[in-house]
Design a protein around this motif. Structure first.
Motif, PDB file in Angstrom:
ATOM      1  N   LEU A 154      38.859  42.682  37.444  1.00  0.00           N
ATOM      2  CA  LEU A 154      39.693  42.555  38.638  1.00  0.00           C
ATOM      3  C   LEU A 154      39.413  43.702  39.620  1.00  0.00           C
ATOM      4  O   LEU A 154      39.377  43.496  40.842  1.00  0.00           O
ATOM      5  CB  LEU A 154      41.174  42.551  38.248  1.00  0.00           C
ATOM      6  CG  LEU A 154      42.179  42.516  39.397  1.00  0.00           C
ATOM      7  CD1 LEU A 154      42.046  41.213  40.194  1.00  0.00           C
ATOM      8  CD2 LEU A 154      43.607  42.672  38.878  1.00  0.00           C
ATOM      9  N   GLN A 155      39.187  44.899  39.088  1.00  0.00           N
ATOM     10  CA  GLN A 155      38.949  46.059  39.950  1.00  0.00           C
ATOM     11  C   GLN A 155      37.644  45.964  40.745  1.00  0.00           C
ATOM     12  O   GLN A 155      37.471  46.679  41.728  1.00  0.00           O
ATOM     13  CB  GLN A 155      38.945  47.331  39.097  1.00  0.00           C
ATOM     14  CG  GLN A 155      40.328  47.709  38.570  1.00  0.00           C
ATOM     15  CD  GLN A 155      40.304  48.942  37.683  1.00  0.00           C
ATOM     16  OE1 GLN A 155      39.289  49.272  37.072  1.00  0.00           O
ATOM     17  NE2 GLN A 155      41.436  49.633  37.590  1.00  0.00           N
ATOM     18  N   GLY A 180      51.909  42.625  50.136  1.00  0.00           N
ATOM     19  CA  GLY A 180      52.923  42.853  49.109  1.00  0.00           C
ATOM     20  C   GLY A 180      52.395  42.650  47.710  1.00  0.00           C
ATOM     21  O   GLY A 180      51.448  41.882  47.485  1.00  0.00           O
ATOM     22  N   VAL A 181      53.035  43.345  46.762  1.00  0.00           N
ATOM     23  CA  VAL A 181      52.607  43.278  45.366  1.00  0.00           C
ATOM     24  C   VAL A 181      52.803  41.879  44.798  1.00  0.00           C
ATOM     25  O   VAL A 181      51.930  41.345  44.101  1.00  0.00           O
ATOM     26  CB  VAL A 181      53.390  44.316  44.527  1.00  0.00           C
ATOM     27  CG1 VAL A 181      53.063  44.173  43.044  1.00  0.00           C
ATOM     28  CG2 VAL A 181      53.078  45.725  45.004  1.00  0.00           C
ATOM     29  N   GLY A 182      53.951  41.274  45.103  1.00  0.00           N
ATOM     30  CA  GLY A 182      54.214  39.923  44.592  1.00  0.00           C
ATOM     31  C   GLY A 182      53.195  38.921  45.086  1.00  0.00           C
ATOM     32  O   GLY A 182      52.715  38.069  44.325  1.00  0.00           O
ATOM     33  N   HIS A 183      52.861  39.010  46.370  1.00  0.00           N
ATOM     34  CA  HIS A 183      51.856  38.106  46.944  1.00  0.00           C
ATOM     35  C   HIS A 183      50.510  38.299  46.270  1.00  0.00           C
ATOM     36  O   HIS A 183      49.823  37.325  45.938  1.00  0.00           O
ATOM     37  CB  HIS A 183      51.739  38.364  48.445  1.00  0.00           C
ATOM     38  CG  HIS A 183      50.572  37.688  49.093  1.00  0.00           C
ATOM     39  ND1 HIS A 183      50.546  36.340  49.365  1.00  0.00           N
ATOM     40  CD2 HIS A 183      49.351  38.191  49.509  1.00  0.00           C
ATOM     41  CE1 HIS A 183      49.390  36.027  49.920  1.00  0.00           C
ATOM     42  NE2 HIS A 183      48.649  37.132  50.023  1.00  0.00           N
ATOM     43  N   PHE A 184      50.128  39.561  46.065  1.00  0.00           N
ATOM     44  CA  PHE A 184      48.823  39.850  45.450  1.00  0.00           C
ATOM     45  C   PHE A 184      48.711  39.206  44.071  1.00  0.00           C
ATOM     46  O   PHE A 184      47.741  38.493  43.780  1.00  0.00           O
ATOM     47  CB  PHE A 184      48.623  41.361  45.331  1.00  0.00           C
ATOM     48  CG  PHE A 184      47.401  41.753  44.551  1.00  0.00           C
ATOM     49  CD1 PHE A 184      46.163  41.808  45.164  1.00  0.00           C
ATOM     50  CD2 PHE A 184      47.485  42.043  43.199  1.00  0.00           C
ATOM     51  CE1 PHE A 184      45.024  42.151  44.442  1.00  0.00           C
ATOM     52  CE2 PHE A 184      46.355  42.391  42.463  1.00  0.00           C
ATOM     53  CZ  PHE A 184      45.127  42.440  43.083  1.00  0.00           C
ATOM     54  N   SER A 244      44.970  34.215  39.308  1.00  0.00           N
ATOM     55  CA  SER A 244      45.259  33.010  38.528  1.00  0.00           C
ATOM     56  C   SER A 244      45.091  33.251  37.029  1.00  0.00           C
ATOM     57  O   SER A 244      44.282  34.083  36.598  1.00  0.00           O
ATOM     58  CB  SER A 244      44.344  31.864  38.961  1.00  0.00           C
ATOM     59  OG  SER A 244      43.002  32.149  38.621  1.00  0.00           O
ATOM     60  N   GLU A 245      45.843  32.485  36.248  1.00  0.00           N
ATOM     61  CA  GLU A 245      45.737  32.587  34.788  1.00  0.00           C
ATOM     62  C   GLU A 245      44.434  31.977  34.291  1.00  0.00           C
ATOM     63  O   GLU A 245      43.948  32.339  33.219  1.00  0.00           O
ATOM     64  CB  GLU A 245      46.943  31.902  34.138  1.00  0.00           C
ATOM     65  CG  GLU A 245      47.093  32.239  32.670  1.00  0.00           C
ATOM     66  CD  GLU A 245      48.461  31.874  32.119  1.00  0.00           C
ATOM     67  OE1 GLU A 245      48.610  31.889  30.886  1.00  0.00           O
ATOM     68  OE2 GLU A 245      49.373  31.573  32.919  1.00  0.00           O
ATOM     69  N   GLU A 246      43.854  31.076  35.078  1.00  0.00           N
ATOM     70  CA  GLU A 246      42.569  30.487  34.687  1.00  0.00           C
ATOM     71  C   GLU A 246      41.462  31.544  34.697  1.00  0.00           C
ATOM     72  O   GLU A 246      40.624  31.585  33.779  1.00  0.00           O
ATOM     73  CB  GLU A 246      42.186  29.341  35.644  1.00  0.00           C
ATOM     74  CG  GLU A 246      43.058  28.099  35.513  1.00  0.00           C
ATOM     75  CD  GLU A 246      44.410  28.275  36.184  1.00  0.00           C
ATOM     76  OE1 GLU A 246      44.581  29.258  36.952  1.00  0.00           O
ATOM     77  OE2 GLU A 246      45.317  27.443  35.932  1.00  0.00           O
ATOM     78  N   ASP A 247      41.484  32.424  35.704  1.00  0.00           N
ATOM     79  CA  ASP A 247      40.454  33.455  35.802  1.00  0.00           C
ATOM     80  C   ASP A 247      40.761  34.682  34.942  1.00  0.00           C
ATOM     81  O   ASP A 247      39.849  35.387  34.509  1.00  0.00           O
ATOM     82  CB  ASP A 247      40.291  33.895  37.266  1.00  0.00           C
ATOM     83  CG  ASP A 247      39.781  32.764  38.149  1.00  0.00           C
ATOM     84  OD1 ASP A 247      39.061  31.892  37.624  1.00  0.00           O
ATOM     85  OD2 ASP A 247      40.128  32.744  39.347  1.00  0.00           O
TER      86      ASP A 247
END
Length: 564
Positions: free
Chosen positions: A465-466, A478-482, A487-490
């Motif tokens: 992810l990094q 926003g953190v929630g939007h990010f 996705s849980e698939e990735d």
């Protein structure tokens, strides 16, 4: 068909045709009348449910519904006086079912539906966390308040899970038994539990017999992280155990109680300060259980100190400390530092707070103590102390900088010794806030606790992810939007971990605010309110759900059927 119908109306005849048309028209009219009557009854029922919902949201008594109906009728006579259909409107209003017992049943149905919606969402959620606190209501019944936080769609939901009366004692085992019984009754599973937040009471935090300790021994309850409410800890720190300032506080409380607890004294004091046209119109009594009480009491006391001295002189009850220059500087300093602590407390309050933001506020305050408050010899950050020494320069001779530095250093030490449970996981909280500036190896303890069998996969996905630079811009929204875009698939192991961490409660603010709502509902005039109705009303007053009209009408229909 009637046996003589063919004789009276021969087949194929004109008279038979007209009779059939007449019967058909009559049947249609009857059907329209029945439909119109049914529709009217349904609309009246829906309207009464909506009125009951508004009353419960406003924390009003059941009997207020009758007042609403009276207001409707009185207003209709005026507002619709010139309308041709005024009588029809008034008739509809009179048909509203708004007796106190009917409104009570409506609210029961609404509360049950909201509770069912919540339990269904909690059951469907991949994880959840709870905040638990206990308090007594007006009639000294111990009420256990439990809030739940869980992922729902692309955000997180915070709701009051239950308000349970504790009969008898309030030991850890009593609290656990009440929770277990509720989960069994609602068919809720413990398997998704991620964290538990409580206050610092032994019945909650005790390792052996406290709620947290007992929960960790239960086989059906998985590994979870426990937190001592960060606001409670800040409140404990703010009590300033320094003997000198404890004596100042005791003097203030003693004087305030002398003035306020006696009706005649209180009336005369209020009249005095009204004559002096002061900033504040009265003193405040101190309450240990209220987070902001100390600072507000001291601020009022210092502001009204001249009037207090005048009043005590008139009463022949002089307090030598109130005229002692050294004591006055101590009072001003204590007022300033408690005001700073109150500001911090307010920053920690509120719903949907990120733990990282709360920890940042704590760290910022610690830095202010060492970088700003301790070196401050000009009282820039102590406005009350600056004001009293400016108004009376002789007070500066009695100011002991070393004494105040000792208090600030003691306060800083208290902050260092607290918040260990939250600080233990600060790296994962920082990762949630900004995953691109955290060393993945520092997250090992939390990953091992929450995902013991998937550590390698989680760490691998974190590093992956990094590397996604295109995601960095999304943090601005926003953190929630990010995290909703991750996705849980990735990221099949990272996403569930993030959901667990983002569901954490690190304060029991929601429970404390619910107790305020509870006490507004169950007040002196409603002291006979049952525990069931208290929970139902408190749930409706605090929920973000909206009841399902179709389902509550079905409950209403079932109740009516059972009555016949």
């Amino acid at each position: 068909m009637h046996p003589k119908f063919n004789e009276s109306y021969p087949p194929g005849s004109e008279i038979r045709k007209r009779k059939i048309e007449q019967l058909s028209s009559s049947l249609s009219g009857q059907q329209r009348l029945i439909h119109r009557t049914t529709s009217t009854a349904e609309r009246l029922t829906e309207a009464s449910f909506e009125i009951a919902w508004i009353l419960a949201r406003g924390k009003k008594p059941f009997s207020d519904s009758e007042i609403v109906k009276d207001c409707f009728l009185a207003s209709a006579e005026i507002l619709f006086a010139e309308f041709d259909n005024k009588d029809a409107i008034v008739k509809q209003i009179k048909g509203l079912q708004l007796s106190d017992s009917t409104t009570m049943r409506r609210i029961e149905n609404i509360g049950k539906d909201v509770s069912d919606q919540l339990c269904a969402d909690v059951s469907a959620a991949p994880c959840f966390s709870i905040a638990v606190d206990e308090s007594t209501d007006l009639t000294d019944v111990a009420q256990l308040c439990v809030w739940v936080r869980f992922p729902k769609e692309k955000s997180f939901q915070e709701e009051m899970l239950c308000l349970l009366p504790l009969v008898g004692q309030t030991r850890g085992e009593d609290i656990l038994n009440a929770l277990l019984a509720f989960f069994d009754k609602k068919n809720l599973s413990w398997s998704g539990l991620a964290s538990v937040c409580t206050d610092g009471a032994p019945s909650m935090r005790g390792k052996e017999k406290g709620l947290v300790g007992l929960m960790k021994k239960r086989e059906e309850i998985p590994n979870f992280i426990s937190f001592h409410c960060i606001i409670h800890q800040e409140s404990l720190v703010s009590k300033l155990r320094n003997n000198t300032f404890q004596n100042v506080m005791q003097t203030v409380v003693r004087v305030v109680n002398f003035i306020i607890s006696r009706a005649l004294n209180h009336r005369q004091f209020r009249q005095l300060i009204e004559d002096y046209d002061t900033e504040y119109g009265d003193l405040l009594m101190h309450s240990e259980v209220r987070w902001l009480s100390r600072g507000k009491v001291l601020e009022r006391f210092l502001s009204l100190l001249p009037e207090i001295c005048t009043f005590l002189d008139n009463k022949g009850k002089r307090e030598p400390e109130l005229e002692d220059p050294c004591w006055i500087t101590q009072l001003a300093f204590l007022t300033d530092i408690t005001c700073h602590l109150n500001t911090l407390n307010l920053k920690l309050q509120g719903r949907d707070k990120l733990p990282s933001n709360m920890l940042n506020a704590i760290r910022a305050f610690q830095n202010k103590i060492t970088a700003l408050y301790i070196p401050d010899r000009e009282f820039i950050h102590f406005p009350k102390l600056r004001a009293v020494t400016t108004n009376d320069p002789s007070l500066q001779q009695h100011f002991s900088h070393r004494e105040f530095v000792n208090v600030l250093e003691e306060l800083s030490g208290e902050f260092e010794s607290r918040f260990k449970d939250v600080n233990e996981h600060k790296e994962i909280f920082n990762f949630i806030e900004n995953p691109f500036h955290v060393d993945v190896s520092s997250l090992t303890p939390t990953i091992t606790l929450l995902c013991p069998t998937q550590r390698a996969a989680v760490e691998s996905e974190m590093v992956e992810l990094q590397t996604k630079d295109n995601f960095k811009l999304e943090l601005r929204s926003g953190v929630g939007h990010f995290w909703s875009l991750v996705s849980e698939e990735d990221f099949p192991t990272l996403k569930p971990l993030v959901q667990k961490v983002m569901s954490f409660f690190v304060s029991t603010y929601t429970c404390e605010s619910t107790f305020s709502t509870m006490n507004t509902i169950k007040r002196k005039q409603r002291s006979r309110l049952t525990n069931e109705h208290l929970e139902c009303l408190t749930r409706i007053a605090t929920t973000s759900y909206k009841y399902n009209m179709k389902k509550v009408k079905e409950m209403h229909a079932c109740f009516r059927s059972s009555q016949h």
